[in-house]
Each structure stands twice: as structure tokens, then as C-alpha cells.
Design a protein around this motif. Structure first.
Motif, PDB file in Angstrom:
ATOM      1  N   LEU A  78      24.436  21.711   0.900  1.00 49.99           N
ATOM      2  CA  LEU A  78      24.283  22.433  -0.282  1.00 49.99           C
ATOM      3  C   LEU A  78      24.387  24.094   0.101  1.00 49.99           C
ATOM      4  O   LEU A  78      24.918  25.042  -0.618  1.00 49.99           O
ATOM      5  N   ASN A  79      23.215  24.363   0.851  1.00 53.75           N
ATOM      6  CA  ASN A  79      23.113  25.830   1.382  1.00 53.75           C
ATOM      7  C   ASN A  79      24.255  26.313   1.993  1.00 53.75           C
ATOM      8  O   ASN A  79      24.577  27.454   1.911  1.00 53.75           O
ATOM      9  N   SER A  80      25.060  25.563   2.698  1.00 50.50           N
ATOM     10  CA  SER A  80      26.213  25.944   3.394  1.00 50.50           C
ATOM     11  C   SER A  80      27.263  26.293   2.500  1.00 50.50           C
ATOM     12  O   SER A  80      27.959  27.352   2.687  1.00 50.50           O
ATOM     13  N   PHE A  81      27.472  25.625   1.336  1.00 51.89           N
ATOM     14  CA  PHE A  81      28.403  26.080   0.283  1.00 51.89           C
ATOM     15  C   PHE A  81      27.925  27.259  -0.420  1.00 51.89           C
ATOM     16  O   PHE A  81      28.659  28.229  -0.642  1.00 51.89           O
ATOM     17  N   LEU A  82      26.694  27.193  -0.773  1.00 54.37           N
ATOM     18  CA  LEU A  82      26.119  28.617  -1.434  1.00 54.37           C
ATOM     19  C   LEU A  82      26.200  29.703  -0.633  1.00 54.37           C
ATOM     20  O   LEU A  82      26.136  30.872  -1.095  1.00 54.37           O
ATOM     21  N   ILE A  83      26.293  29.582   0.941  1.00 49.53           N
ATOM     22  CA  ILE A  83      26.523  30.616   1.771  1.00 49.53           C
ATOM     23  C   ILE A  83      27.870  30.903   1.961  1.00 49.53           C
ATOM     24  O   ILE A  83      28.119  32.142   1.927  1.00 49.53           O
ATOM     25  N   THR A  84      28.797  29.982   2.069  1.00 49.25           N
ATOM     26  CA  THR A  84      30.068  30.260   2.410  1.00 49.25           C
ATOM     27  C   THR A  84      30.843  30.726   1.514  1.00 49.25           C
ATOM     28  O   THR A  84      31.721  31.674   1.459  1.00 49.25           O
ATOM     29  N   ILE A  85      30.817  30.031   0.158  1.00 51.41           N
ATOM     30  CA  ILE A  85      31.820  30.122  -0.788  1.00 51.41           C
ATOM     31  C   ILE A  85      31.685  31.753  -1.193  1.00 51.41           C
ATOM     32  O   ILE A  85      32.487  32.582  -1.606  1.00 51.41           O
ATOM     33  N   PRO A  86      30.446  32.358  -1.497  1.00 53.91           N
ATOM     34  CA  PRO A  86      30.188  33.779  -1.816  1.00 53.91           C
ATOM     35  C   PRO A  86      30.722  34.706  -0.938  1.00 53.91           C
ATOM     36  O   PRO A  86      31.274  35.955  -1.180  1.00 53.91           O
ATOM     37  N   THR A  87      30.368  34.355   0.441  1.00 48.73           N
ATOM     38  CA  THR A  87      30.912  35.152   1.504  1.00 48.73           C
ATOM     39  C   THR A  87      32.470  35.420   1.342  1.00 48.73           C
ATOM     40  O   THR A  87      32.785  36.300   1.692  1.00 48.73           O
ATOM     41  N   VAL A  88      33.114  34.126   1.389  1.00 48.44           N
ATOM     42  CA  VAL A  88      34.587  34.347   1.391  1.00 48.44           C
ATOM     43  C   VAL A  88      35.079  35.038   0.060  1.00 48.44           C
ATOM     44  O   VAL A  88      35.978  35.737   0.168  1.00 48.44           O
ATOM     45  N   ILE A  89      34.639  34.822  -1.060  1.00 50.84           N
ATOM     46  CA  ILE A  89      35.226  35.631  -2.349  1.00 50.84           C
ATOM     47  C   ILE A  89      34.631  37.139  -2.134  1.00 50.84           C
ATOM     48  O   ILE A  89      35.577  38.041  -2.073  1.00 50.84           O
ATOM     49  N   GLY A  90      33.514  37.544  -1.425  1.00 52.67           N
ATOM     50  CA  GLY A  90      33.151  38.829  -1.407  1.00 52.67           C
ATOM     51  C   GLY A  90      33.742  39.570  -0.322  1.00 52.67           C
ATOM     52  O   GLY A  90      34.360  40.662  -0.307  1.00 52.67           O
TER      53      GLY A  90
END
Length: 282
Positions: A78-90
Motif C-alpha cells: 500500500l505504501n508503494s502505491f501511495l508513493i508511486t501513483i502521486p509521483t507519476v501524476i506529479g
């Protein structure tokens, strides 16, 4: 000038190609195959030195069950998704806007600003370890998912801007001129004219950045600690005890951690290949 296609080579060359290609593929995949086999072995195989032999018993359900239900692996995922997805979008959003400005407008110092984005890609990230860690401590962002997201966005925007700017430069400029003649505002040109044409590039870049961030281990260890903020790449090491390494659980966790990037690629495969090959053929 170009290599002769294998179909037009002599029969002996074709036979050699078809023989050695599977062998080379197996050798290349050997580490992944080894991890997959380790993930279904019992713990006793490692204590007895049975590293490369056949599993003493099939313990796949037990090992993967322990990974999912008797560890913090779901939290790390879950932490990986919460880190990766906002990073990709930003990173993709910022680079799309920066690439539009650098690719469309011929203002003074355009090339120097673009050079700054490119130059950042040549800085070895290891030398930034101490100042970035100190900066996150001073800002109260150490051991937080927010700090890791902000750092990844800042570090990936340079490469993304290089990618986007070069892609936008290949777009038909008369479309933008025609929109300007109609009196359309610049932000509407970006949103309604340029952005739809960038969909293949956006998809390709999203897959690349998703893979880069998801597989990051260095900054996950430097900037986070503990299951409350660590991504899965760093969390896998939690299976190690002080005097003993649980290789079977680490292997099972590695297989689980590798699934999201693989699924991401197959889901976006069509757009990914289109984004990388667009403009290669006139």
C-alpha cells in the motif's frame, strides 16, 4: 547497411538462431526463475544447503500465505502505491507543462533552461544522499511518504521534461498557429490541442516512471524506515532476522512486489510501444 533478416539467411544460420535464442532467453531469465523456485521451497532446504536442487516439498501456499497474512507486506505494498501513483501524476503533469513551454515558445534563455533540466539527469544521485536526508530532517519530511513523493517528483521531472519537450517538438506546429488565429487562449491550446496529441507519450512516460519509482530501493532505505512509510522494495528486508535470512519468504515477497509493474506494462503495452515508436517512421 542494415542486417539481413534471419528469414533470408542460410538454413544453417536459421537453425543456429532458433537453437541458441531459447538458451539465451533461459540464461537471461535464470535469476527470476531461481527466485520463483526459492519462493516455493521449505525453510529446511536452505538450512540443509539445498539451494539449487529440487524443492524438498511444495510450500508455495505456506510461504505466500505468510507473506500476505503474517507480515507487514500488505502495508508495504500500500505504501508503494501511495508513493508511486502521486509521483507519476506529479512528474508527468509538471513535465507536460514544462515540455509545452520549452517546445512551443522561443523565448530568451529557452535552451539554457532546457539544458538545466537535462543536466540534472547527469548528477549521480548517490552524492545527494546526505544533503537530501538532512533537508528532509529539517523540513520534518523524513520517514514520511510525502517526503519521498516530493523528492521523486523533483528528481524525475528532468528526464520527463526532456522526453516531453522532444515529443512536443515533433507535433505539427500549424495546428497551434491555427488555434492562435482563432483567438484561443494558450492554456486552452495546451489542454484541447496539444494534450490529446500527447496521449501516447503520456502513457509511455507513465509506465517508465511507474517502474522506476516502484523498483527504487536506494531512496526508500535512505529516506524512510519502518512499515508506516517504507515501500515494498525496502520492506522485503524485514523478513531477515538478526542472525538468519528467510530466503524463501524474501523470494515470495519479491515475486509479489514484481507483479504491479508487470501488470502495468501489459495493460499499457499498446500505448507504451506507440509512444516510444511515434515518429520513427515517416
Amino acid at each position: 547497411m542494415f542486417p539481413t533478416p534471419i528469414q533470408k539467411r542460410p538454413v544453417a544460420n536459421q537453425i543456429a538462431y532458433k537453437t541458441f535464442l531459447p538458451i539465451a532467453l533461459i540464461v537471461w531469465l535464470l535469476p527470476l526463475i531461481a527466485v520463483a523456485v526459492f519462493s516455493i521451497k521449505p525453510d529446511t532446504d536452505f538450512t540443509q544447503g539445498n539451494y539449487w536442487g529440487m524443492p524438498g516439498s511444495f510450500e508455495g501456499f505456506t510461504n505466500y500465505g505468510m507473506v500476505f497474512f503474517n507480515s507487514d507486506m500488505p502495508r508495504y505494498m500500500l505504501n508503494s502505491f501511495l508513493i508511486t501513483i502521486p509521483t507519476v501524476i506529479g512528474a508527468v503533469a509538471l513535465s507536460a507543462m514544462a515540455g509545452f513551454a520549452l517546445g512551443i515558445y522561443n523565448f530568451k534563455s529557452n535552451i539554457w533552461i532546457f539544458f538545466m533540466f537535462v543536466a540534472g539527469n547527469f548528477v549521480p544521485f548517490q552524492i545527494l544522499m546526505v544533503p537530501v536526508r538532512d533537508l528532509t530532517l529539517d523540513m520534518g519530511l523524513y520517514n514520511t511518504k510525502t517526503g519521498l513523493v516530493l523528492f521523486h517528483i523533483a528528481f524525475q521531472t528532468g528526464f520527463c521534461t526532456l522526453f516531453m519537450r522532444n515529443f512536443i517538438r515533433q507535433l505539427p506546429f500549424p495546428l497551434i498557429e491555427a488555434a492562435r488565429v482563432e483567438g484561443i487562449a494558450e492554456w486552452r491550446i495546451f489542454w484541447y490541442v496539444v494534450l490529446p496529441l500527447m496521449k501516447p507519450a503520456l502513457a509511455a512516460l507513465a509506465v517508465l516512471i511507474f517502474t522506476f519509482i516502484w523498483n527504487d530501493y536506494f531512496w526508500a532505505v535512505v529516506l524512510t524506515q519502518g512499515p508506516e512509510s517504507q515501500p515494498v522494495t525496502a520492506g522485503i528486508t524485514s523478513f531477515n532476522a538478526q542472525f538468519r535470512a528467510a530466503y524463501h519468504l524474501m523470494s515470495a515477497g519479491s515475486i509479489v512486489a514484481a507483479l504491479p509493474p508487470v501488470l502495468m506494462f501489459f495493460l499499457m503495452q499498446k500505448h507504451f510501444i506507440a509512444g516510444l515508436t511515434l515518429g520513427a517512421v515517416k
